[in-house]
Design an enzyme around this catalytic site. Structure first.
Site, mmCIF file in Angstrom:
data_model
loop_
_atom_site.group_PDB
_atom_site.id
_atom_site.type_symbol
_atom_site.label_atom_id
_atom_site.label_comp_id
_atom_site.label_asym_id
_atom_site.label_seq_id
_atom_site.Cartn_x
_atom_site.Cartn_y
_atom_site.Cartn_z
ATOM 1 C CE LYS A 53 14.934 -43.533 -2.489
ATOM 2 N NZ LYS A 53 13.418 -43.754 -2.455
ATOM 3 C CD GLN A 97 10.060 -44.282 -2.516
ATOM 4 O OE1 GLN A 97 11.455 -44.782 -3.464
ATOM 5 N NE2 GLN A 97 9.369 -43.641 -2.054
ATOM 6 C CG ASP A 120 14.737 -47.105 2.657
ATOM 7 O OD1 ASP A 120 15.668 -46.038 2.493
ATOM 8 O OD2 ASP A 120 13.779 -47.015 2.171
#
Ligand code: NAP
Length: 285
Positions: A53, A97, A120
């Protein structure tokens, strides 16, 4: 022989487009988009995802900050970090995460992220908006799959049967919803489904997200189907592979995504796309 859908190439195109759009704002004197990734602990797969990322952010000219927290961080401390990021008007996107250590309630942390920075797309507010078809941040993997379908000319799935294998909150459930919104007739299957092959053989579009190396064989597939393989697994030789037995399915289906270079790069491209959308919204405010 099927056509292989190289998600990495499509993702590259998307990143180039984003880079150009960011450059226009930069030249107009605007700040750069900023994504903050929170990583708890040292889980090797998570460290590698986070690096991917970071690299992608740099490639598009976005700012990326990695906040690394110790495995022993308490839920209260982690929630404080998220709240600080929510308040920081220089931060466009926040990504925590997953997975988080067992002593932390994952849902409580996801709920704490400002829905406006939830790039997300896992916050219930955004998932609810997705459910009713409102404009919102969509979860990255399902959004990436829909983009892949669009790029092979499948915008409108009227009259098509789509089958999803797997019912996770991050892939199976949201992709089923997006396929439905694109007018497909959708069937969902999972580990408790009986005679699963009889269902998958009806699929014009088959999405597989189960996490079992090369599990789906050619006798599961309707001739000419579009097969999207979300799985990321290691086989007995530690080689990366999907949930679909690519070599045997290739001669039966119409289109197929490879692993690697299929859905994975699209997930990252959609994270950047969501971060850019958040940024555009924030700089216009
Ligand atoms: P998950 O939470 O691991 O759940 C797996 C799902 O598969 C469950 O719904 C389970 O059914 C179902 N399942 C398991 N075995 C099955 C079987 N034999 N037959 C039918 N269904 C079965 O799923 P996930 O998080 O969506 O991950 C799935 C895979 O995608 C993993 O390999 C993951 O690494 C990968 N992934 C890749 C990306 C990417 O960007 N490429 C993104 C996310 C995930 P039950 O609900 O009944 O248990």
């Amino acid at each position: 022989m099927a056509q292989i859908i190289y998600g990495n190439e499509i993702a590259s195109d998307i990143k180039v487009e984003l880079k150009q759009r960011i450059e226009v704002y930069r030249q107009a004197g605007k700040r750069l988009p900023r994504l903050v990734v929170v990583l708890v602990g040292n889980h090797p797969a998570s460290v590698s995802y986070v690096r991917g990322k970071e690299k992608a952010c740099i490639a598009t000219g976005m700012e990326n900050e990695l906040l690394r927290l110790d495995e022993t961080v308490t839920q209260k401390e982690l929630l404080e970090v998220v709240k600080d990021l929510n308040r920081n008007d220089q931060v466009d996107g926040i990504l925590v995460q997953l997975p988080l250590p067992k002593h932390i309630d994952e849902q409580a942390v996801l709920h704490a992220i400002d829905p406006d920075k939830d790039v997300d797309g896992f916050h219930p507010y955004n998932l609810g908006n997705m459910m009713i078809g409102a404009n919102t941040y969509l979860p990255c993997t399902p959004k990436g799959i829909m983009e892949l379908l669009k790029r092979i000319g499948l915008d409108d799935l009227s009259g098509k049967t789509a089958v999803v294998i797997g019912r996770s909150n991050i892939v199976g459930k949201p992709i089923a919803q997006l396929l439905l919104q694109a007018n497909a007739t959708v069937m969902m299957t999972h580990s408790k489904t009986k005679n699963i092959k009889e269902i998958t053989r009806q699929a014009d579009i088959l999405i597989v997200a189960i996490g079992k190396a090369r599990y789906v064989q050619s006798d599961w597939i309707k001739k000419g189907a579009v097969v999207i393989d979300v799985g990321v697994n290691r086989d007995e030789n530690q080689r990366l592979c999907g949930d679909v037995d690519f070599d045997s399915v290739l001669s039966k289906c119409g289109y197929i995504t490879p692993v690697p270079k299929g859905v994975g790069p699209m997930t990252i491209a959609m994270l950047l796309s969501n971060t850019f959308d958040a940024y555009e919204k924030h700089i216009m405010e």
